[in-house]
Design a protein around this motif. Structure first.
Motif, short mmCIF file in Angstrom:
data_model
loop_
_atom_site.label_atom_id
_atom_site.label_comp_id
_atom_site.label_asym_id
_atom_site.label_seq_id
_atom_site.Cartn_x
_atom_site.Cartn_y
_atom_site.Cartn_z
N VAL A 58 14.48 7.87 7.44
CA VAL A 58 15.43 7.03 6.72
C VAL A 58 16.38 7.86 5.87
O VAL A 58 15.98 8.44 4.87
CB VAL A 58 14.69 6.03 5.80
N ASN A 93 6.99 -3.35 7.92
CA ASN A 93 7.89 -2.20 8.05
C ASN A 93 7.41 -1.28 9.16
O ASN A 93 6.26 -1.29 9.55
CB ASN A 93 7.94 -1.45 6.71
N GLN A 94 8.35 -0.45 9.64
CA GLN A 94 8.03 0.58 10.63
C GLN A 94 7.47 0.01 11.92
O GLN A 94 6.50 0.54 12.47
CB GLN A 94 7.06 1.61 10.03
N LEU A 135 18.67 -0.98 7.46
CA LEU A 135 17.54 -1.85 7.12
C LEU A 135 18.03 -3.02 6.26
O LEU A 135 17.56 -4.15 6.41
CB LEU A 135 16.45 -1.05 6.40
N LYS A 147 0.86 -1.19 0.00
CA LYS A 147 0.00 0.00 0.00
C LYS A 147 0.90 1.24 0.00
O LYS A 147 1.94 1.24 0.66
CB LYS A 147 -0.87 -0.05 1.25
N GLY A 148 0.51 2.28 -0.71
CA GLY A 148 1.31 3.50 -0.77
C GLY A 148 1.60 4.03 0.63
O GLY A 148 0.73 4.02 1.49
N GLY A 149 2.83 4.44 0.85
CA GLY A 149 3.19 5.04 2.13
C GLY A 149 3.67 4.06 3.19
O GLY A 149 4.15 4.46 4.24
N THR A 150 3.55 2.75 2.91
CA THR A 150 4.00 1.77 3.90
C THR A 150 5.52 1.63 3.90
O THR A 150 6.11 1.16 4.87
CB THR A 150 3.39 0.38 3.64
N GLY A 151 6.17 2.03 2.78
CA GLY A 151 7.62 1.94 2.70
C GLY A 151 8.11 1.04 1.58
O GLY A 151 9.23 0.52 1.63
N LYS A 152 7.31 0.91 0.53
CA LYS A 152 7.68 0.14 -0.66
C LYS A 152 9.05 0.54 -1.19
O LYS A 152 9.92 -0.30 -1.39
CB LYS A 152 6.65 0.49 -1.75
N SER A 153 9.23 1.84 -1.45
CA SER A 153 10.49 2.31 -2.04
C SER A 153 11.65 2.09 -1.09
O SER A 153 12.74 1.68 -1.51
CB SER A 153 10.39 3.79 -2.41
N THR A 154 11.42 2.36 0.19
CA THR A 154 12.47 2.17 1.20
C THR A 154 12.90 0.71 1.26
O THR A 154 14.10 0.40 1.29
CB THR A 154 11.93 2.60 2.59
N PRO A 189 12.44 -2.29 11.72
CA PRO A 189 12.08 -1.31 12.76
C PRO A 189 11.74 0.05 12.17
O PRO A 189 12.20 0.40 11.09
CB PRO A 189 13.36 -1.22 13.59
N ARG A 190 10.93 0.79 12.90
CA ARG A 190 10.72 2.20 12.56
C ARG A 190 11.96 2.95 13.03
O ARG A 190 12.28 2.94 14.22
CB ARG A 190 9.48 2.71 13.30
N LEU A 191 12.67 3.56 12.09
CA LEU A 191 13.88 4.30 12.48
C LEU A 191 13.44 5.66 13.01
O LEU A 191 12.74 6.40 12.31
CB LEU A 191 14.82 4.45 11.28
N1 LIG Z 1 11.50 1.75 8.67
C1 LIG Z 1 11.21 3.06 8.57
N2 LIG Z 1 11.50 3.89 9.62
C2 LIG Z 1 11.21 5.22 9.55
N3 LIG Z 1 10.67 5.81 8.47
C3 LIG Z 1 10.36 5.04 7.39
C4 LIG Z 1 10.62 3.63 7.38
N4 LIG Z 1 10.23 3.14 6.18
C5 LIG Z 1 9.76 4.18 5.47
N5 LIG Z 1 9.82 5.32 6.19
C6 LIG Z 1 9.42 6.67 5.74
O1 LIG Z 1 8.04 6.63 5.37
C7 LIG Z 1 7.80 7.41 4.21
C8 LIG Z 1 7.19 6.55 3.12
O2 LIG Z 1 8.14 5.60 2.70
P1 LIG Z 1 8.31 5.19 1.16
O3 LIG Z 1 9.35 4.14 1.09
O4 LIG Z 1 8.48 6.38 0.31
O5 LIG Z 1 6.85 4.56 0.93
P2 LIG Z 1 6.11 4.12 -0.42
O6 LIG Z 1 7.13 3.91 -1.47
O7 LIG Z 1 5.39 2.86 -0.02
O8 LIG Z 1 5.13 5.20 -0.72
C9 LIG Z 1 9.15 8.01 3.82
O9 LIG Z 1 9.25 9.29 4.36
C10 LIG Z 1 10.15 7.08 4.46
O10 LIG Z 1 11.38 7.70 4.74
#
Ligand SMILES: Nc1ncnc2c1ncn2[C@@H]1O[C@H](COP(=O)(O)OP(=O)(O)O)[C@@H](O)[C@H]1O
Ligand SMILES: [Mg+2]
Length: 337
Positions: free
Chosen positions: A319, A237-238, A327, A20-27, A313-315
Protein backbone atom coordinates in the motif's frame (compact mmCIF):
# COMPACT_ATOMS: atom_id res chain seq x y z
CA UNK A 1 -21.32 -11.89 1.24
CA UNK A 2 -20.55 -8.25 1.00
CA UNK A 3 -21.71 -5.86 -1.63
CA UNK A 4 -23.08 -2.40 -1.46
CA UNK A 5 -24.55 -2.09 1.99
CA UNK A 6 -27.77 -0.30 2.77
CA UNK A 7 -26.42 0.83 6.13
CA UNK A 8 -26.54 4.60 6.63
CA UNK A 9 -23.40 6.09 8.15
CA UNK A 10 -24.25 9.72 7.48
CA UNK A 11 -25.02 10.54 11.12
CA UNK A 12 -21.69 9.18 12.35
CA UNK A 13 -19.17 11.82 13.44
CA UNK A 14 -16.63 9.50 15.07
CA UNK A 15 -15.48 6.38 13.21
CA UNK A 16 -13.38 4.21 15.53
CA UNK A 17 -11.34 1.64 13.60
CA UNK A 18 -10.13 -1.40 15.53
CA UNK A 19 -8.97 -4.89 14.58
CA UNK A 20 -6.35 -7.48 15.37
CA UNK A 21 -2.84 -6.05 14.94
CA UNK A 22 -1.49 -6.48 11.43
CA UNK A 23 -4.87 -6.92 9.73
CA UNK A 24 -4.71 -3.36 8.34
CA UNK A 25 -6.32 -1.15 10.98
CA UNK A 26 -4.14 1.86 10.14
CA UNK A 27 -4.50 1.32 6.39
CA UNK A 28 -8.28 1.13 6.63
CA UNK A 29 -8.50 4.15 8.96
CA UNK A 30 -6.46 6.23 6.51
CA UNK A 31 -8.50 5.06 3.50
CA UNK A 32 -11.75 5.76 5.31
CA UNK A 33 -10.56 9.28 6.17
CA UNK A 34 -9.75 9.93 2.48
CA UNK A 35 -13.14 8.55 1.43
CA UNK A 36 -15.03 10.67 3.97
CA UNK A 37 -13.13 13.77 2.85
CA UNK A 38 -14.85 14.00 -0.53
CA UNK A 39 -17.31 16.78 -1.38
CA UNK A 40 -15.37 19.47 0.48
CA UNK A 41 -15.56 17.75 3.86
CA UNK A 42 -13.02 18.35 6.63
CA UNK A 43 -11.88 15.10 8.23
CA UNK A 44 -9.50 14.46 11.11
CA UNK A 45 -7.52 11.22 11.15
CA UNK A 46 -6.00 10.54 14.55
CA UNK A 47 -3.85 7.85 16.04
CA UNK A 48 -3.97 7.27 19.76
CA UNK A 49 -1.10 4.94 20.38
CA UNK A 50 0.42 4.49 17.00
CA UNK A 51 4.11 4.73 16.35
CA UNK A 52 3.74 7.42 13.71
CA UNK A 53 1.94 5.05 11.38
CA UNK A 54 0.00 7.92 9.78
CA UNK A 55 3.18 9.83 8.94
CA UNK A 56 4.66 6.69 7.40
CA UNK A 57 1.59 5.94 5.27
CA UNK A 58 1.38 9.50 3.95
CA UNK A 59 5.12 9.75 3.60
CA UNK A 60 5.58 12.89 5.73
CA UNK A 61 7.75 13.79 8.74
CA UNK A 62 6.67 12.45 12.16
CA UNK A 63 3.56 14.29 13.33
CA UNK A 64 3.64 16.63 16.31
CA UNK A 65 0.80 16.99 18.80
CA UNK A 66 -0.97 19.42 16.49
CA UNK A 67 -3.50 19.07 13.72
CA UNK A 68 -1.85 19.11 10.32
CA UNK A 69 -3.32 19.16 6.86
CA UNK A 70 -2.01 15.90 5.45
CA UNK A 71 -3.83 15.08 2.20
CA UNK A 72 -6.53 16.06 -0.24
CA UNK A 73 -9.59 13.86 0.07
CA UNK A 74 -10.91 11.49 -2.56
CA UNK A 75 -12.27 13.12 -5.70
CA UNK A 76 -15.77 11.84 -6.27
CA UNK A 77 -17.97 13.13 -9.06
CA UNK A 78 -17.41 16.72 -10.11
CA UNK A 79 -17.57 18.30 -6.66
CA UNK A 80 -14.28 19.48 -5.13
CA UNK A 81 -12.59 17.10 -2.72
CA UNK A 82 -12.18 17.86 0.98
CA UNK A 83 -9.16 17.76 3.24
CA UNK A 84 -7.74 15.16 5.60
CA UNK A 85 -5.99 16.53 8.67
CA UNK A 86 -3.92 14.33 10.94
CA UNK A 87 -3.22 14.32 14.66
CA UNK A 88 -0.88 12.14 16.65
CA UNK A 89 -2.21 12.07 20.22
CA UNK A 90 0.25 11.19 22.92
CA UNK A 91 -0.90 11.19 26.55
CA UNK A 92 1.89 13.44 27.85
CA UNK A 93 1.01 16.29 25.48
CA UNK A 94 -2.68 15.74 26.10
CA UNK A 95 -2.11 16.11 29.86
CA UNK A 96 -0.03 19.27 29.41
CA UNK A 97 -2.73 20.74 27.18
CA UNK A 98 -5.35 19.83 29.74
CA UNK A 99 -3.42 21.46 32.59
CA UNK A 100 -2.84 24.58 30.52
CA UNK A 101 -6.50 24.80 29.54
CA UNK A 102 -8.13 24.18 32.91
CA UNK A 103 -5.52 25.42 35.36
CA UNK A 104 -3.63 27.92 33.20
CA UNK A 105 -0.58 25.81 33.99
CA UNK A 106 1.36 26.65 30.83
CA UNK A 107 4.87 27.14 32.13
CA UNK A 108 4.30 25.29 35.39
CA UNK A 109 3.09 22.32 33.38
CA UNK A 110 6.33 22.24 31.43
CA UNK A 111 8.23 22.37 34.72
CA UNK A 112 6.25 19.36 35.90
CA UNK A 113 7.30 17.70 32.66
CA UNK A 114 10.99 18.36 33.38
CA UNK A 115 10.65 16.80 36.83
CA UNK A 116 9.14 13.68 35.30
CA UNK A 117 5.75 14.27 36.86
CA UNK A 118 3.95 14.11 33.54
CA UNK A 119 5.56 10.85 32.57
CA UNK A 120 4.79 9.52 36.04
CA UNK A 121 1.13 10.49 35.79
CA UNK A 122 0.69 8.98 32.35
CA UNK A 123 2.54 5.71 32.87
CA UNK A 124 1.59 4.85 36.45
CA UNK A 125 -1.99 3.94 35.60
CA UNK A 126 -2.92 2.80 32.10
CA UNK A 127 -6.40 4.14 32.84
CA UNK A 128 -5.04 7.70 33.06
CA UNK A 129 -3.52 7.37 29.60
CA UNK A 130 -6.83 6.24 28.16
CA UNK A 131 -8.74 9.06 29.87
CA UNK A 132 -6.38 11.56 28.28
CA UNK A 133 -6.44 9.94 24.83
CA UNK A 134 -10.22 9.56 24.70
CA UNK A 135 -10.60 13.06 26.15
CA UNK A 136 -8.71 14.56 23.23
CA UNK A 137 -10.73 12.57 20.68
CA UNK A 138 -13.91 13.73 22.40
CA UNK A 139 -12.75 17.34 22.18
CA UNK A 140 -12.08 17.07 18.43
CA UNK A 141 -15.51 15.58 17.78
CA UNK A 142 -17.49 17.91 20.05
CA UNK A 143 -15.59 21.06 19.25
CA UNK A 144 -17.95 24.01 19.16
CA UNK A 145 -17.92 27.27 17.29
CA UNK A 146 -16.68 29.19 20.33
CA UNK A 147 -13.25 27.64 19.78
CA UNK A 148 -12.49 30.04 16.92
CA UNK A 149 -8.93 28.95 16.24
CA UNK A 150 -9.84 25.30 15.74
CA UNK A 151 -11.29 23.52 12.73
CA UNK A 152 -14.71 21.96 13.13
CA UNK A 153 -14.60 18.55 11.51
CA UNK A 154 -17.35 16.82 9.59
CA UNK A 155 -15.92 13.51 10.74
CA UNK A 156 -13.15 12.14 12.93
CA UNK A 157 -11.53 8.77 12.19
CA UNK A 158 -9.60 7.13 15.02
CA UNK A 159 -6.90 4.55 14.35
CA UNK A 160 -7.70 2.90 17.67
CA UNK A 161 -6.12 0.29 19.96
CA UNK A 162 -6.56 -3.34 18.83
CA UNK A 163 -9.69 -5.44 19.33
CA UNK A 164 -8.40 -6.97 22.55
CA UNK A 165 -8.23 -3.54 24.22
CA UNK A 166 -10.89 -1.50 22.46
CA UNK A 167 -13.81 -2.00 24.85
CA UNK A 168 -11.74 -1.17 27.91
CA UNK A 169 -10.29 1.85 26.09
CA UNK A 170 -13.65 3.33 25.10
CA UNK A 171 -15.18 2.47 28.47
CA UNK A 172 -12.52 4.08 30.67
CA UNK A 173 -14.72 7.11 31.26
CA UNK A 174 -17.48 4.84 32.51
CA UNK A 175 -15.11 3.57 35.19
CA UNK A 176 -14.00 7.10 35.96
CA UNK A 177 -17.60 8.28 36.35
CA UNK A 178 -18.14 5.44 38.81
CA UNK A 179 -15.06 6.42 40.82
CA UNK A 180 -15.77 10.13 40.89
CA UNK A 181 -19.47 9.68 41.74
CA UNK A 182 -20.15 13.45 41.76
CA UNK A 183 -18.52 16.67 40.60
CA UNK A 184 -16.94 17.98 37.41
CA UNK A 185 -14.84 14.88 36.72
CA UNK A 186 -17.94 12.71 36.80
CA UNK A 187 -19.87 15.18 34.64
CA UNK A 188 -17.11 15.23 32.01
CA UNK A 189 -16.73 11.44 32.07
CA UNK A 190 -20.50 11.03 31.63
CA UNK A 191 -20.47 13.45 28.70
CA UNK A 192 -17.72 11.47 26.96
CA UNK A 193 -19.61 8.20 27.48
CA UNK A 194 -22.78 9.78 26.13
CA UNK A 195 -20.97 10.55 22.85
CA UNK A 196 -19.30 7.13 22.62
CA UNK A 197 -22.60 5.30 23.18
CA UNK A 198 -24.60 7.52 20.83
CA UNK A 199 -25.38 6.96 17.14
CA UNK A 200 -22.76 9.63 16.37
CA UNK A 201 -20.06 7.08 17.22
CA UNK A 202 -19.43 3.74 15.56
CA UNK A 203 -16.74 1.09 15.99
CA UNK A 204 -15.63 -0.70 12.81
CA UNK A 205 -13.70 -3.96 13.04
CA UNK A 206 -11.03 -4.81 10.48
CA UNK A 207 -10.23 -8.45 9.81
CA UNK A 208 -8.62 -10.70 7.26
CA UNK A 209 -10.19 -14.00 6.18
CA UNK A 210 -8.28 -16.18 8.63
CA UNK A 211 -9.62 -18.09 11.60
CA UNK A 212 -7.94 -16.17 14.47
CA UNK A 213 -8.74 -12.60 13.39
CA UNK A 214 -12.31 -13.57 12.49
CA UNK A 215 -12.73 -15.18 15.93
CA UNK A 216 -11.32 -12.01 17.56
CA UNK A 217 -13.77 -9.95 15.54
CA UNK A 218 -16.67 -12.07 16.82
CA UNK A 219 -15.42 -11.71 20.41
CA UNK A 220 -14.91 -7.97 19.95
CA UNK A 221 -18.48 -7.52 18.72
CA UNK A 222 -19.77 -9.38 21.79
CA UNK A 223 -17.65 -7.28 24.19
CA UNK A 224 -18.61 -3.97 22.59
CA UNK A 225 -22.29 -4.89 22.54
CA UNK A 226 -22.21 -5.95 26.19
CA UNK A 227 -20.65 -2.60 27.10
CA UNK A 228 -23.37 -0.72 25.22
CA UNK A 229 -20.94 0.61 22.59
CA UNK A 230 -22.13 0.98 18.97
CA UNK A 231 -20.74 -1.67 16.62
CA UNK A 232 -20.30 -0.53 13.02
CA UNK A 233 -19.13 -2.50 10.02
CA UNK A 234 -16.85 -5.46 9.58
CA UNK A 235 -14.20 -4.51 7.03
CA UNK A 236 -12.57 -7.53 5.45
CA UNK A 237 -9.13 -6.49 4.27
CA UNK A 238 -6.49 -8.07 2.05
CA UNK A 239 -8.93 -10.24 0.13
CA UNK A 240 -7.29 -12.41 -2.53
CA UNK A 241 -8.42 -12.00 -6.09
CA UNK A 242 -11.27 -14.33 -6.98
CA UNK A 243 -10.78 -14.40 -10.73
CA UNK A 244 -10.13 -18.14 -11.06
CA UNK A 245 -13.12 -20.24 -12.14
CA UNK A 246 -14.45 -22.54 -9.45
CA UNK A 247 -13.92 -25.75 -11.44
CA UNK A 248 -10.27 -24.81 -12.03
CA UNK A 249 -9.91 -24.14 -8.30
CA UNK A 250 -11.50 -27.48 -7.52
CA UNK A 251 -9.08 -29.22 -9.90
CA UNK A 252 -6.10 -27.41 -8.36
CA UNK A 253 -7.29 -28.30 -4.88
CA UNK A 254 -7.69 -31.99 -5.60
CA UNK A 255 -4.56 -32.29 -7.73
CA UNK A 256 -6.48 -32.91 -10.95
CA UNK A 257 -5.15 -29.97 -12.96
CA UNK A 258 -4.52 -31.07 -16.55
CA UNK A 259 -0.78 -30.43 -16.87
CA UNK A 260 -0.72 -31.21 -20.59
CA UNK A 261 -3.42 -28.65 -21.21
CA UNK A 262 -1.60 -26.13 -18.99
CA UNK A 263 1.66 -26.67 -20.92
CA UNK A 264 -0.16 -26.21 -24.25
CA UNK A 265 -1.92 -23.05 -23.05
CA UNK A 266 1.39 -21.57 -21.97
CA UNK A 267 3.01 -22.55 -25.24
CA UNK A 268 0.22 -20.80 -27.08
CA UNK A 269 1.07 -17.50 -25.35
CA UNK A 270 4.74 -18.05 -26.08
CA UNK A 271 5.94 -19.52 -22.77
CA UNK A 272 7.88 -22.73 -23.16
CA UNK A 273 8.27 -24.53 -19.86
CA UNK A 274 10.01 -27.74 -18.85
CA UNK A 275 8.25 -30.27 -16.60
CA UNK A 276 9.74 -29.09 -13.31
CA UNK A 277 8.51 -25.54 -13.88
CA UNK A 278 5.07 -26.86 -14.76
CA UNK A 279 5.09 -28.91 -11.53
CA UNK A 280 6.05 -25.75 -9.63
CA UNK A 281 3.10 -23.88 -11.14
CA UNK A 282 0.74 -26.72 -10.27
CA UNK A 283 1.98 -26.68 -6.66
CA UNK A 284 1.44 -22.92 -6.50
CA UNK A 285 -2.05 -23.31 -7.93
CA UNK A 286 -2.73 -25.90 -5.23
CA UNK A 287 -1.56 -23.51 -2.45
CA UNK A 288 -3.71 -20.76 -3.84
CA UNK A 289 -6.73 -23.07 -4.02
CA UNK A 290 -6.21 -24.19 -0.41
CA UNK A 291 -6.04 -20.59 0.82
CA UNK A 292 -9.07 -19.64 -1.26
CA UNK A 293 -11.06 -22.49 0.29
CA UNK A 294 -10.07 -21.32 3.81
CA UNK A 295 -11.02 -17.74 2.92
CA UNK A 296 -14.40 -18.83 1.61
CA UNK A 297 -15.06 -20.72 4.86
CA UNK A 298 -14.18 -17.61 6.91
CA UNK A 299 -16.25 -15.39 4.62
CA UNK A 300 -19.27 -17.49 5.58
CA UNK A 301 -18.44 -17.01 9.29
CA UNK A 302 -18.15 -13.23 8.78
CA UNK A 303 -21.53 -13.15 7.05
CA UNK A 304 -23.05 -14.72 10.19
CA UNK A 305 -21.80 -11.87 12.42
CA UNK A 306 -24.88 -9.83 11.56
CA UNK A 307 -22.99 -6.65 10.65
CA UNK A 308 -22.68 -4.83 7.30
CA UNK A 309 -19.58 -6.20 5.56
CA UNK A 310 -17.17 -4.33 3.24
CA UNK A 311 -14.31 -5.97 1.37
CA UNK A 312 -10.96 -4.53 0.35
CA UNK A 313 -8.58 -6.28 -2.07
CA UNK A 314 -5.04 -7.26 -1.23
CA UNK A 315 -2.99 -4.82 -3.29
CA UNK A 316 -0.24 -6.84 -4.97
CA UNK A 317 2.54 -4.29 -4.53
CA UNK A 318 1.63 -3.32 -0.95
CA UNK A 319 0.00 0.00 0.00
CA UNK A 320 1.51 3.29 -1.13
CA UNK A 321 -0.32 6.64 -1.19
CA UNK A 322 -1.97 5.73 -4.51
CA UNK A 323 -3.07 2.47 -2.91
CA UNK A 324 -4.75 4.36 -0.06
CA UNK A 325 -6.84 6.34 -2.60
CA UNK A 326 -7.66 3.10 -4.42
CA UNK A 327 -8.93 1.53 -1.18
CA UNK A 328 -10.77 4.77 -0.34
CA UNK A 329 -12.58 4.63 -3.70
CA UNK A 330 -13.58 1.02 -3.01
CA UNK A 331 -15.02 1.97 0.39
CA UNK A 332 -16.91 4.86 -1.21
CA UNK A 333 -18.31 2.60 -3.95
CA UNK A 334 -19.50 0.10 -1.35
CA UNK A 335 -21.18 2.87 0.63
CA UNK A 336 -19.10 3.09 3.80
CA UNK A 337 -18.41 6.76 3.11
N1 LIG B 1 -5.29 -4.18 1.29
C1 LIG B 1 -3.97 -4.36 1.47
N2 LIG B 1 -3.20 -4.82 0.45
C2 LIG B 1 -1.87 -5.02 0.60
N3 LIG B 1 -1.21 -4.76 1.75
C3 LIG B 1 -1.91 -4.30 2.82
C4 LIG B 1 -3.33 -4.07 2.73
N4 LIG B 1 -3.74 -3.59 3.93
C5 LIG B 1 -2.66 -3.53 4.72
N5 LIG B 1 -1.56 -3.95 4.07
C6 LIG B 1 -0.18 -4.00 4.60
O1 LIG B 1 -0.18 -4.83 5.76
C7 LIG B 1 0.67 -4.29 6.77
C8 LIG B 1 -0.12 -4.05 8.04
O2 LIG B 1 -1.06 -3.03 7.80
P1 LIG B 1 -1.40 -1.91 8.91
O3 LIG B 1 -2.46 -1.05 8.36
O4 LIG B 1 -0.16 -1.25 9.39
O5 LIG B 1 -1.98 -2.88 10.04
P2 LIG B 1 -2.33 -2.59 11.58
O6 LIG B 1 -2.51 -1.13 11.75
O7 LIG B 1 -3.60 -3.37 11.80
O8 LIG B 1 -1.22 -3.16 12.38
C9 LIG B 1 1.27 -3.01 6.18
O9 LIG B 1 2.51 -3.30 5.63
C10 LIG B 1 0.28 -2.63 5.10
O10 LIG B 1 0.86 -1.87 4.06
MG1 LIG C 1 -1.45 0.27 12.97
Amino acid sequence: MSGPSTADWSRVRLHVVTGKGGTGKSTVAASLALALASHGKQVLLCEAEGRQGIARMFDVDPLPYAERRIATGLTHGDRPPGVVHALHIDPESALLEYLAMYYKLGRAGRALDRFGVIEFATTIAPGVRDVLLTGKVFEAVQRNSRNKAAIQYDAVVLDAPPTGRITQFLNVNDELAGLAKVGPVKTQADTVMTLFRSPRTTVHLVTVLEEMPVQETADGITDLTTAGLPVGAVIVNQVRSRDIASDDLEAALTGRLDTAELTDDLKEVGVDLDDSLVDGLVAEAHDHAVRRALEDAQRAVVAELGRPVYELPRLPGGVDLGGLYELAATLKQQGLA
